[in-house]
Design a protein around this motif. Sequence first.
Motif, PDB file in Angstrom:
ATOM      1  N   LYS A   1      37.362  38.573  46.996  1.00 33.59           N
ATOM      2  CA  LYS A   1      38.179  38.158  48.143  1.00 33.59           C
ATOM      3  C   LYS A   1      37.992  36.670  48.435  1.00 33.59           C
ATOM      4  CE  LYS A   1      39.248  42.229  50.603  1.00 33.59           C
ATOM      5  NZ  LYS A   1      38.874  43.143  51.679  1.00 33.59           N
ATOM      6  N   LEU A   2      36.782  36.180  48.248  1.00 33.76           N
ATOM      7  CA  LEU A   2      36.558  34.750  48.473  1.00 33.76           C
ATOM      8  C   LEU A   2      37.327  33.949  47.427  1.00 33.76           C
ATOM      9  CD1 LEU A   2      32.735  34.509  49.296  1.00 33.76           C
ATOM     10  CD2 LEU A   2      34.657  34.958  50.802  1.00 33.76           C
ATOM     11  N   ILE A   3      37.307  34.457  46.199  1.00 30.86           N
ATOM     12  CA  ILE A   3      38.025  33.765  45.125  1.00 30.86           C
ATOM     13  C   ILE A   3      39.528  33.788  45.399  1.00 30.86           C
ATOM     14  CG2 ILE A   3      38.585  33.893  42.649  1.00 30.86           C
ATOM     15  CD1 ILE A   3      35.694  34.533  42.140  1.00 30.86           C
ATOM     16  N   THR A   4      40.014  34.936  45.886  1.00 29.17           N
ATOM     17  CA  THR A   4      41.436  35.029  46.212  1.00 29.17           C
ATOM     18  C   THR A   4      41.800  34.024  47.310  1.00 29.17           C
ATOM     19  OG1 THR A   4      41.324  37.351  45.666  1.00 29.17           O
ATOM     20  CG2 THR A   4      43.265  36.644  46.883  1.00 29.17           C
ATOM     21  N   ALA A   5      40.937  33.893  48.310  1.00 31.74           N
ATOM     22  CA  ALA A   5      41.203  32.935  49.394  1.00 31.74           C
ATOM     23  C   ALA A   5      41.250  31.514  48.835  1.00 31.74           C
ATOM     24  CB  ALA A   5      40.123  33.044  50.462  1.00 31.74           C
ATOM     25  N   PHE A   6      40.357  31.231  47.910  1.00 32.58           N
ATOM     26  CA  PHE A   6      40.323  29.906  47.271  1.00 32.58           C
ATOM     27  C   PHE A   6      41.649  29.646  46.538  1.00 32.58           C
ATOM     28  CE2 PHE A   6      39.064  27.196  43.630  1.00 32.58           C
ATOM     29  CZ  PHE A   6      38.463  26.151  44.316  1.00 32.58           C
ATOM     30  N   ILE A   7      42.102  30.658  45.789  1.00 38.18           N
ATOM     31  CA  ILE A   7      43.349  30.501  45.035  1.00 38.18           C
ATOM     32  C   ILE A   7      44.540  30.358  45.996  1.00 38.18           C
ATOM     33  CG2 ILE A   7      44.916  31.624  43.375  1.00 38.18           C
ATOM     34  CD1 ILE A   7      42.404  32.951  42.169  1.00 38.18           C
ATOM     35  N   LYS A   8      44.530  31.148  47.071  1.00 38.47           N
ATOM     36  CA  LYS A   8      45.627  31.081  48.044  1.00 38.47           C
ATOM     37  C   LYS A   8      45.766  29.687  48.626  1.00 38.47           C
ATOM     38  CE  LYS A   8      46.307  35.584  50.198  1.00 38.47           C
ATOM     39  NZ  LYS A   8      45.908  36.296  51.416  1.00 38.47           N
ATOM     40  N   GLY A   9      44.646  29.010  48.770  1.00 44.34           N
ATOM     41  CA  GLY A   9      44.675  27.654  49.308  1.00 44.34           C
ATOM     42  C   GLY A   9      45.539  26.719  48.473  1.00 44.34           C
ATOM     43  N   TYR A  10      45.776  27.082  47.222  1.00 46.03           N
ATOM     44  CA  TYR A  10      46.632  26.252  46.367  1.00 46.03           C
ATOM     45  C   TYR A  10      48.112  26.486  46.674  1.00 46.03           C
ATOM     46  CZ  TYR A  10      42.949  24.350  43.414  1.00 46.03           C
ATOM     47  OH  TYR A  10      41.864  23.646  42.955  1.00 46.03           O
ATOM     48  N   ASN A  11      48.396  27.495  47.537  1.00 50.31           N
ATOM     49  CA  ASN A  11      49.780  27.695  47.981  1.00 50.31           C
ATOM     50  C   ASN A  11      50.803  27.702  46.860  1.00 50.31           C
ATOM     51  OD1 ASN A  11      49.927  28.047  50.760  1.00 50.31           O
ATOM     52  ND2 ASN A  11      49.348  25.903  51.083  1.00 50.31           N
ATOM     53  N   ASN A  12      50.510  28.395  45.810  1.00 51.80           N
ATOM     54  CA  ASN A  12      51.471  28.503  44.690  1.00 51.80           C
ATOM     55  C   ASN A  12      51.797  27.202  43.985  1.00 51.80           C
ATOM     56  OD1 ASN A  12      51.651  31.173  45.331  1.00 51.80           O
ATOM     57  ND2 ASN A  12      53.448  30.893  46.625  1.00 51.80           N
ATOM     58  N   ILE A  13      51.008  26.124  44.184  1.00 52.87           N
ATOM     59  CA  ILE A  13      51.374  24.924  43.422  1.00 52.87           C
ATOM     60  C   ILE A  13      50.889  25.014  41.985  1.00 52.87           C
ATOM     61  CG2 ILE A  13      52.017  22.807  44.651  1.00 52.87           C
ATOM     62  CD1 ILE A  13      49.230  22.521  45.609  1.00 52.87           C
ATOM     63  N   LEU A  14      50.055  25.992  41.713  1.00 50.91           N
ATOM     64  CA  LEU A  14      49.648  26.186  40.317  1.00 50.91           C
ATOM     65  C   LEU A  14      50.763  26.945  39.600  1.00 50.91           C
ATOM     66  CD1 LEU A  14      45.983  27.340  40.838  1.00 50.91           C
ATOM     67  CD2 LEU A  14      46.702  25.284  39.647  1.00 50.91           C
ATOM     68  N   PRO A  15      50.933  26.695  38.317  1.00 51.79           N
ATOM     69  CA  PRO A  15      51.925  27.483  37.580  1.00 51.79           C
ATOM     70  C   PRO A  15      51.578  28.980  37.679  1.00 51.79           C
ATOM     71  CG  PRO A  15      51.055  25.694  36.230  1.00 51.79           C
ATOM     72  CD  PRO A  15      50.253  25.700  37.498  1.00 51.79           C
ATOM     73  N   ALA A  16      52.612  29.827  37.598  1.00 56.99           N
ATOM     74  CA  ALA A  16      52.400  31.265  37.772  1.00 56.99           C
ATOM     75  C   ALA A  16      51.336  31.781  36.816  1.00 56.99           C
ATOM     76  CB  ALA A  16      53.709  32.002  37.537  1.00 56.99           C
ATOM     77  N   GLY A  17      50.466  32.623  37.334  1.00 53.11           N
ATOM     78  CA  GLY A  17      49.449  33.265  36.502  1.00 53.11           C
ATOM     79  C   GLY A  17      48.267  32.378  36.142  1.00 53.11           C
ATOM     80  N   LYS A  18      48.249  31.153  36.613  1.00 52.49           N
ATOM     81  CA  LYS A  18      47.130  30.263  36.296  1.00 52.49           C
ATOM     82  C   LYS A  18      46.139  30.219  37.462  1.00 52.49           C
ATOM     83  CE  LYS A  18      49.097  28.940  32.447  1.00 52.49           C
ATOM     84  NZ  LYS A  18      50.311  29.758  32.587  1.00 52.49           N
ATOM     85  N   ASN A  19      44.900  29.916  37.134  1.00 53.63           N
ATOM     86  CA  ASN A  19      43.856  29.925  38.154  1.00 53.63           C
ATOM     87  C   ASN A  19      43.185  28.562  38.268  1.00 53.63           C
ATOM     88  OD1 ASN A  19      43.779  32.852  38.835  1.00 53.63           O
ATOM     89  ND2 ASN A  19      43.496  32.950  36.624  1.00 53.63           N
ATOM     90  N   PRO A  20      42.733  28.251  39.459  1.00 54.09           N
ATOM     91  CA  PRO A  20      42.122  26.933  39.641  1.00 54.09           C
ATOM     92  C   PRO A  20      40.680  26.889  39.125  1.00 54.09           C
ATOM     93  CG  PRO A  20      42.156  28.125  41.716  1.00 54.09           C
ATOM     94  CD  PRO A  20      42.845  28.999  40.715  1.00 54.09           C
ATOM     95  N   ILE A  21      40.116  25.702  39.191  1.00 54.94           N
ATOM     96  CA  ILE A  21      38.735  25.465  38.787  1.00 54.94           C
ATOM     97  C   ILE A  21      38.027  24.911  40.014  1.00 54.94           C
ATOM     98  CG2 ILE A  21      37.277  23.984  37.319  1.00 54.94           C
ATOM     99  CD1 ILE A  21      39.762  23.861  35.406  1.00 54.94           C
TER     100      ILE A  21
END
Length: 596
Positions: free
Chosen positions: A265-285
């Motif tokens: 859930k923490l990781i999901t919150a981190f990814i959500k913070g990118y607000n979909n600016i990442l290409p679909a299906g990609k994950n941040p670092i």
Amino acid sequence: MGIIRILPEHEIHKIAAGQVVERPASVVKELIENSLDAGATVITITIKNGGKTFIRVADNGCGMDTSDAYACLKNHATSKITSVNDLMQIQTFGFRGEALASIAAISRLRLKTRQTEQDTGLQITVDGGSIIAEEIVACPVGTEITVEDIFFNTPGRQKFLKKDETEWRAIASLVNASALQHKGCCFSLFHDERHIIHAPIVTSNIERMIQLMGADIGRDLITGKNEYHGLALQIEGIMARPTRYRYDKNQIYVFVNRRPVKNHKLITAFIKGYNNILPAGKNPIGALFITIAPEEIDVNIHPRKDEVRFTHPITVERCIQEMVEKALNDDIKQIAYPMQKSDQFTPAKVWQPSYRPDTFSHVTQAAPAPGGTTTCKAETEPFFIQQKGLLDVPVNEQIENETYRYQLIGQTLNTYIIIEIDEGLLLIDQHAAHERILYELFDNRFDEKTSTQLIFPIIITLSNDEAHLLNEHIAPLRFYGIDIEAFGSNTFTIRAVPVYLKDAPFDIIIKTFITWIDEERPITSEDFSRLLNEKLRALMACKAAIKAGDRLTTTEMHELITKLMACKQSTTCPHGRPTIHRISSYEIEKFFQRCS
Ligand code: ADP
Ligand code: MG
């Protein structure tokens, strides 16, 4: 004769060992923890074949004397506790008192150790749990443990090892996490003769992250902070710009009160913070360093203590998401607006808005930029953005006084604005950008001034059901300045609309609005009206915004950029699509093979 047999002791050891040693990475974990407990400031890890054939961890810690060196290979040997009661207070990292014995039981292990006061070291060689050699050797102060051929004597477990590459990735991820957790220790990691990590002692998390991720990604790492006093919660985050991403989530590290934890859930919150600016299906670092009042977490849900449960998970998740959003947003603005700070930017690239927005409608020619090459061309055609309402609102005072440091290159495909900044190029989607600007503008209730009376009222005819739904939920429309009223049983009239929307297709807006009411009806009334308001705001922004394909004048482009940068959340449109794509000079140079 009965069928129950008592297993020989060495078999029992091997079974017990399996519980500690799951895979090569768990051996590496135990050895690193022991080194840290021994006060090491330099730890060197050498791996071959994903750790299946060779693992060595060498440290400069306190070492062991002869009796301890023998003792540590025995089951339940530990210098860290004397009774089970101590387990509760233990501060060290490993605390089972069986790791070394377990590892020795299922591998060929060599221990070399020396304390400062000794001239020589001791080397003990163990094969599947039995000591086969003891020697006095020359060695540096500290301990070096080599583990070869794990599970050689338990083929059943060996079979379960994954491919070298997979086992290696688990080790690399573990070493990264340890190194992030212990900045005061120098970590080196070798795999199959390659030097993968060299991370000397540092004082900040970002320096450590750059060491681990490499200079290439390192240049695209940014930091953020957030806190929430109520839970004594402090979050420090490191995240890669959205131009850097991975297919997996393996490079998102999370620490809670200095311990690496797993919590999706923490990781999901981190990814959500990118607000979909990442290409679909990609994950941040990135990495999250969370400190929180100890009573706010429960770490005892997993025997290895690597999972954590929060008493107030939603607050923590919200703080993470907010932190990421803000950091990325500030970063984009900083790139475009390092303001007066930097000297090396040539005046030619500086564009200074030389008008006050409220007098803008009278200006037909913007003044030349200081230094000259970039000027706003004289424009005689009417200002599209002005018509669309972009200029009708007083601009944030501060923004006006800033020097905007970019060079406008132009518009491409009549849709994207290209600007050059210190560190590369920004492509801005004009529709998405304008939508974002209007969406934030519509944040407030519309007053009379911002609505306009229509000369010819709009008449909308609906079905019985639609009319019924609309009647029940008409408030948000009025809130946003749409003066709509029932007129007969299935007919509605609109007499006034927000100025920004005077040319918008209201039949579509109203019908779309009704479909949402239908879709979302089961949710609570408070959530429902918030959702309707938000959706309506986004829809109005969309309908009022300039379109893809609209040709813009130079001045309009400048205006759009300025307003976008003044937005609270400039990186995405209200529907979550990106507004800005950044192409760094590094990427451009890398593509043309002008740098490594
Ligand atoms: P634990 O860490 O739970 O005590 P281990 O089996 O991992 O159990 O280690 C047993 C003991 O061996 C430790 O308590 C410590 O005294 C000693 N030891 C292990 N590794 C090292 C090391 N790298 N340097 C110094 N002492 C060590
Ligand atoms: Mg240990």
